[in-house]
Design an enzyme around this catalytic site. Structure first.
Site, PDB file in Angstrom:
ATOM      1  N   HIS A   1       9.112  -6.860  -4.747  1.00 35.36           N
ATOM      2  CA  HIS A   1       7.869  -6.216  -4.289  1.00 35.36           C
ATOM      3  C   HIS A   1       6.612  -6.919  -4.807  1.00 35.36           C
ATOM      4  CE1 HIS A   1      10.720  -2.758  -3.530  1.00 35.36           C
ATOM      5  NE2 HIS A   1      10.168  -2.990  -2.362  1.00 35.36           N
TER       6      HIS A   1
ATOM      7  N   ASP B   1       7.853  -5.884   5.654  1.00 29.47           N
ATOM      8  CA  ASP B   1       8.880  -5.641   4.642  1.00 29.47           C
ATOM      9  C   ASP B   1      10.103  -5.098   5.368  1.00 29.47           C
ATOM     10  OD1 ASP B   1      10.415  -4.958   2.486  1.00 29.47           O
ATOM     11  OD2 ASP B   1       9.074  -3.382   1.749  1.00 29.47           O
TER      12      ASP B   1
END
Lengths: 282, 282
Positions: free
Chosen positions: A62, A157
């Site tokens: 992340h 993502d």
């Protein structure tokens, strides 16, 4: 309750397994969603039997996807995240105080529900942040419908280019992402493994260079993904601005990062293997 | 002939497995030596059930260990390799034409014999190179007995600090390595995973800094090792000369490298995760 055992992802003669227990599993409208409790990395998420994330080792993924984009874009008022249903990407974005509005478009509501319930540390405070707006729906359609120049940063993502994520790797989608970016904006996507998915990775970087003008891969590590060697690719229209870190934004987040730092980012862009540099320049 | 199946290394609730067959296995005087034939990466070697190397993915490890040392030392006439019985480290060293003499001291003759027989691509031409001299014996004793300032480069290519490799991670051994280095020399060692063996890694880098004066870790990828995220640490007494690449030596080997390049090396030294930079500066 099933017995503890090994939960493996198998890919091309290689398997990566965590010792643990499946605590919830269901077929959503899009994919098989599994939550596991592992001995080594805490709770984790699989989609269609592929590892997505786990509490104890999600930071590398992340932080890598978010901070080069959020530290490189000219402004970061409005951010779009496509996918990211576990909340980790939104959490890292919202650490930047200049973000005013974050739209997240996740196709699978079950991933969001179970991430909130089983993996609360992933999203952290994102779910109740007043800047955060979740839409459960199709991110590809969202990008097609959004107004020109409406976001400073667009982050994809998603999972591998099969099943619901297949449309996140093609020219039509990337062209919409470019269209909806404001001037001085940055686009970011996970871009697969330079080893296990070499051709997809090369094709993605080359296509992003064609569509945006500037695109570069950055290399790092996600042990639970095939081969463990992973990449993220950043793109912009007015130069490789994702490689330049705005010092004030970096200073505001650095102490809270486990992996990312301006130095680490510089290294991760430079650490392109020789065979890949040759392949991308062909 | 055993049936094909999974050959796994299990470490701390995580397993990494290759699909394949054990083709030879024997207990040597030091360890259990296994040769496997894998579907994904060709033939491979395990010691005491831990993955060491495989034909199809050995380049990242060997190029990373060798070229920062061989491109950074002032001269590279005389090189010592401790361990490295599969031949991959010697092969990469001998690609440098300025190397006049390479001494390799491997404790386990069975590893050498089986690597020659089953993994000939690892050593390549090293076994018959007139500059190469193999001693089957104790590398720690060799370093203790060698004359002061007798090598330009000392490379430690050993396994984890347990069993026969335990003595390759302590002060007495490192002090001998420093003593036998010529001025302008470079020391190199694999230094474990910053994730799976975090404390060993930190302790090793700090100890090398104490003993040599200058030492820095470099990060990369070995999928078959625990966590896949790996490190090599380089040390010198007269500055961080392992970070400076001599251009003529680099130019002579670059085309034959899959991973290493001067740019990749710069990146791999910079890509130190934020938590590790903090830990090493404590």
């Amino acid at each position: 309750m099933p017995e503890p055992g090994w939960i493996d992802e198998i890919f091309d003669g290689v398997r990566y397994g965590l010792e643990g227990t499946v605590v919830a599993e269901e077929q959503s409208a899009f994919q098989r969603v599994s939550i596991i409790e592992s001995k080594r990395y805490g709770k984790g998420l699989l989609l269609d039997g592929c590892w997505m994330t786990a509490e104890g080792q999600e930071r590398h993924y992340h932080e890598s996807l978010v901070h080069p984009a959020l530290c490189g874009a000219e402004a970061i008022d409005r951010v779009l995240v496509i996918g990211g249903g576990d909340g980790g990407t939104a959490r890292e974005c919202l650490r930047h105080g200049s973000v005013q509005e974050l739209h997240m478009v996740e196709i699978d509501g079950l991933v969001v529900d179970w991430s909130k319930q089983h993996l609360p540390s992933l999203g952290g405070g994102c779910w109740t942040d007043p800047r955060f707006q979740l839409s459960v729906g199709d991110g590809i359609a969202w990008a097609a419908a959004a107004a020109d120049a409406s976001y400073n940063v667009v982050i994809v993502d998603g999972s591998d280019p099969a099943g619901p994520a297949e449309g996140l790797f093609n020219r039509a989608f990337f062209e919409n992402c470019r269209r909806i970016l404001k001037p001085g904006g940055v686009f970011a996507t996970q871009s697969e493994s330079p080893e296990a998915f070499r051709q997809v990775h090369i094709d993605t970087v080359k296509l992003l260079r064609e569509v945006f003008g500037y695109a570069d891969p950055m290399y790092g590590w996600v042990p639970m993904y095939p081969s463990g060697w992973w990449s993220w690719t950043f793109a912009a229209t007015d130069g490789a601005r994702y490689r330049q870190v705005q010092a004030d934004r970096a200073a505001a987040i650095a102490a809270g990062c486990e992996i990312w730092s301006p130095r680490w980012q510089r290294g991760a862009f430079d650490a392109i293997p020789a065979f890949m540099e040759r392949a991308l320049n062909q």
